[in-house]
Design a protein around this motif. Structure first.
Motif, short mmCIF file in Angstrom:
data_model
loop_
_atom_site.label_atom_id
_atom_site.label_comp_id
_atom_site.label_asym_id
_atom_site.label_seq_id
_atom_site.Cartn_x
_atom_site.Cartn_y
_atom_site.Cartn_z
N SER A 99 0.86 -1.17 0.00
CA SER A 99 0.00 0.00 0.00
C SER A 99 0.90 1.23 0.00
CB SER A 99 -0.91 -0.02 1.23
OG SER A 99 -0.15 -0.15 2.43
N VAL A 144 -2.73 11.07 2.47
CA VAL A 144 -3.62 10.14 1.78
C VAL A 144 -3.06 8.72 1.93
CG1 VAL A 144 -4.54 9.45 -0.48
CG2 VAL A 144 -4.35 11.88 0.11
N TYR A 202 -3.49 4.83 0.23
CA TYR A 202 -4.03 3.94 -0.80
C TYR A 202 -3.71 2.51 -0.40
CZ TYR A 202 -4.29 1.28 -5.15
OH TYR A 202 -4.58 0.31 -6.08
N LEU A 228 -7.75 11.34 3.58
CA LEU A 228 -8.45 10.52 2.60
C LEU A 228 -7.85 9.12 2.59
CD1 LEU A 228 -10.45 10.46 0.10
CD2 LEU A 228 -8.46 11.03 -1.30
N THR A 229 -8.72 8.10 2.59
CA THR A 229 -8.25 6.74 2.36
C THR A 229 -8.92 6.20 1.10
OG1 THR A 229 -9.99 5.58 3.63
CG2 THR A 229 -8.04 6.34 4.85
N LEU A 230 -8.15 5.52 0.27
CA LEU A 230 -8.65 4.85 -0.93
C LEU A 230 -8.66 3.36 -0.62
CD1 LEU A 230 -6.42 6.77 -3.51
CD2 LEU A 230 -8.74 7.33 -2.82
N HIS A 237 -10.37 1.64 7.54
CA HIS A 237 -10.39 3.11 7.47
C HIS A 237 -10.34 3.70 8.88
CE1 HIS A 237 -11.87 7.12 6.26
NE2 HIS A 237 -12.75 7.02 7.23
N LEU A 242 -12.85 6.85 0.23
CA LEU A 242 -13.23 6.78 -1.18
C LEU A 242 -13.05 5.34 -1.63
CD1 LEU A 242 -12.31 9.37 -3.92
CD2 LEU A 242 -12.53 6.95 -4.42
N VAL A 261 -12.54 2.05 -3.88
CA VAL A 261 -11.96 1.67 -5.16
C VAL A 261 -12.06 0.15 -5.29
CG1 VAL A 261 -10.37 3.65 -5.24
CG2 VAL A 261 -9.61 1.52 -4.18
#
Length: 224
Positions: free
Chosen positions: A98, A108, A110, A132-134, A158, A167, A169
């Protein structure tokens, strides 16, 4: 795709989570090599794929978990995930992971592809909280809980990470599991409401301002 490769502006970095075909595509890499100048940030071992495909060595930044690099004024940290790697008949000869992307005032996360695991708490403690986390929410099954998390586990991760806005994905693109097309986002929306977690579900190609995300609209309900 939300935008064709040729329509991309010049980007600062190209971050790869692992070498599975739906995350590392030969034709896409060759096009990005030709049309962009940005470096590729990759987990250990993936640099060999890129070099074979014609990416210049100076554009490859290969990192182990917990290693970091500065690119475009941002700090990229390779962090852990629970997944696997492999192309064709090879398995697990490259690393997966990640990414933490940290600027002066915003952070952020991901997740790449991952099952839920306790490591998210450690990543949150070391690098969070995150604006923000994806998080991947699709292609899950009880038969492979260590590979892809389900929507409720994505909310757990999260919160472990100290995320403010989630967000989703890794849903609605490839059919990799037996669940209905829109089930991941519907389950996520339900769980987010129940646990007072803020989510953003943009239409394909829609931009998201993490500090002023719009209310969720069930746009996907009209598509299935």
């Amino acid at each position: 795709m939300p935008v064709e490769l040729g329509e991309l502006p010049q980007v600062d970095a190209i971050a790869i989570s692992h070498d599975h075909y739906d995350h590392l595509d030969l034709a896409t890499v060759r096009s990005l090599t030709r049309t962009q100048k940005a470096p590729f940030l990759v987990p250990l071992g993936i640099g060999a794929h890129l070099e074979r495909w014609g990416v210049p060595a100076y554009r490859i930044i290969e990192l182990d978990w917990d290693e970091e690099a500065q690119v475009g004024g941002l700090r990229f940290v390779a962090t852990a995930a629970r997944h696997f790697s492999g192309r064709s008949l090879t398995r697990n000869d490259t690393l997966w992971g990640s990414w933490v992307v940290a600027g002066r005032s915003r952070r952020v996360f991901y997740a790449g592809d991952s099952g839920y695991f306790e490591g998210y708490r450690g990543i949150g403690s070391a690098h969070g909280p995150f604006d923000l986390t994806l998080m991947p929410i699709g292609a899950y099954s009880p038969a492979w809980p260590d590979i892809h998390m389900n929507p409720e586990e994505a909310v757990n991760a999260h919160l472990d990470l100290g995320g403010k806005l989630l967000l989703p994905v890794h849903w609605a693109t490839f059919t990799l599991a037996l669940h209905p097309w829109a089930e991941p986002v519907e389950r996520l929306w339900r769980e987010a409401k129940a646990r007072d977690v803020k989510i953003a579900v943009p239409r394909p190609g829609e931009a998201v301002d993490a500090s002023a995300a719009p209310a969720v609209e069930g746009w996907w309900e009209m598509l299935h």
